[in-house]
Design an enzyme around this catalytic site. Structure first.
Site, PDB file in Angstrom:
ATOM      1  N   CYS A 293      29.472  53.236  36.156  1.00 48.75           N
ATOM      2  CA  CYS A 293      29.508  52.175  34.254  1.00 48.75           C
ATOM      3  C   CYS A 293      30.135  52.175  33.668  1.00 48.75           C
ATOM      4  O   CYS A 293      29.284  54.473  33.155  1.00 48.75           O
ATOM      5  CB  CYS A 293      28.049  51.763  34.693  1.00 48.75           C
ATOM      6  SG  CYS A 293      28.301  51.034  32.800  1.00 48.75           S
TER       7      CYS A 293
ATOM      8  N   TYR B  80      38.705  46.307  29.965  1.00 48.54           N
ATOM      9  CA  TYR B  80      37.711  44.774  30.729  1.00 48.54           C
ATOM     10  C   TYR B  80      38.222  43.557  29.938  1.00 48.54           C
ATOM     11  O   TYR B  80      38.505  42.859  30.949  1.00 48.54           O
ATOM     12  CB  TYR B  80      35.800  45.163  30.854  1.00 48.54           C
ATOM     13  CG  TYR B  80      35.205  45.991  30.703  1.00 48.54           C
ATOM     14  CD1 TYR B  80      34.464  45.746  32.246  1.00 48.54           C
ATOM     15  CD2 TYR B  80      35.678  47.194  30.845  1.00 48.54           C
ATOM     16  CE1 TYR B  80      34.159  46.567  32.996  1.00 48.54           C
ATOM     17  CE2 TYR B  80      35.109  48.102  31.016  1.00 48.54           C
ATOM     18  CZ  TYR B  80      33.841  47.486  32.185  1.00 48.54           C
ATOM     19  OH  TYR B  80      33.306  49.276  33.116  1.00 48.54           O
TER      20      TYR B  80
END
Length: 325
Positions: free
Chosen positions: A53, A189
């Site tokens: 992440c 994203y």
């Protein structure tokens, strides 16, 4: 921001197919003087992270650079999300069990803090072992706490004096963060999770307009706000280090690669070679997580073989530093 758990909770999209990131919920602060109710103490706090992440990665970099690894403990969730979300396992490389709460799932940790919690299960999580609660799950705020509130516990005097959000640069840092986040950090994203051509076209255009702007800044300055490494660089680094490896292909951000930007490519190697930073980068976790977890993008879960990139070659950015002095 924090990383969403897309497989378990599904990716939120607008009616136009635009990816919408949920806001972090736990927003308390640790302070050196204890005025917040969460005083900084060695051994009291714990990080739950994913090595894949980019949001969690920010906190690991500052924890490393500030010499806080023995002060703030850490657990690493499994590489790939399954049908129940983030889990703990010691069977995958560099993953751990939950050494603090003994939970099998990160969602269980959240529910210790709030039994009624039904929101996003995200990383990073900054946990208070004493109060048995989540202090904060907003990566940008955790980064700043680690930067300033634990100086009394840093391993060395030099680390204590490191400041990645210095007062004289705060206006400049805030200004670049303000557009780098939506255009680049979250822009990849927005591109990858878009469910319509229109939404993708808007998002991917933002990504490369942002990268072009970064390239221009780095043609004149070693770092984003001048001659000093700041949190703005750390926040950008965690996106750039993943870009050619996963975002180009997996998130369809394939107009250009970071290696195609001369100044940015040197800058990325410059940051990677800061002592300690490379230790926080785990490409196995990065590739296997993205390609194995986002089944809406990659239903076969096949992990691509490349690319081969050497981040250790000389970067030549010292000359830019001399120009900034």
């Amino acid at each position: 921001m924090a990383a969403t758990d897309p497989k378990l909770l599904k990716v939120d999209n607008s009616d136009k197919g635009e990816f919408v990131r949920a806001k972090s919920v736990f927003r308390d602060w640790i302070t050196a003087d204890g005025s917040s109710g969460f005083p900084s103490e060695a051994g009291r706090y714990h990080l739950y992270v994913s090595l894949a992440c980019p949001w969690a990665h920010r906190t690991l970099i500052v924890r490393k650079l500030k010499g806080l690894e023995d002060v703030i403990s850490c657990d690493v969730v499994d590489l790939v999300l399954d049908g129940e979300g983030w889990s703990f396992s010691d069977k995958s490389p560099n993953c751990t069990l939950d050494t603090v709460n003994g939970c099998s799932r990160l969602r269980e940790v959240y529910r210790i803090a709030n039994p009624d919690y039904d929101g996003r299960i995200t990383v990073p999580v900054l946990w208070d072992k004493q109060k048995k609660t989540v202090v904060n799950n907003e990566s940008s705020e955790i980064l700043r706490m680690l930067n300033s509130e634990f100086n009394a516990f840093c391993s060395t005097e030099d680390q204590r004096e490191l400041d990645y959000y210095p007062e004289h640069l705060r206006t400049d840092i805030d200004a670049v963060n303000e557009w780098i986040y939506p255009m680049i950090n979250n822009g990849v994203y927005r591109s990858g999770f878009a469910t319509s051509q229109e939404a993708y076209d808007v998002a991917v255009r933002d990504v490369f307009q942002g990268l072009d702007k970064i390239e221009d800044i780095l043609s004149k300055s070693r770092y984003l706000t001048g001659k000093s490494l700041t949190e703005a660089d750390i926040r950008l680094f965690t996106t750039l280090i993943r870009f050619d490896v996963v975002y180009v292909g997996h998130f369809k951000c394939n107009k250009k690669r970071i290696v195609d930007y001369p100044n940015m490519w040197g800058y990325l190697r410059d940051l990677y070679q800061v002592p300690g930073v490379a230790d926080t980068v785990n490409f196995e976790h990065i590739t296997k997580h993205y390609m194995g977890s986002h089944t809406m993008i990659n239903p076969t879960r096949i992990v691509s073989i490349g690319p081969d990139i050497d981040f250790t070659t000389p970067h030549g950015r010292e000359a830019m530093q001399e120009r900034n002095d």
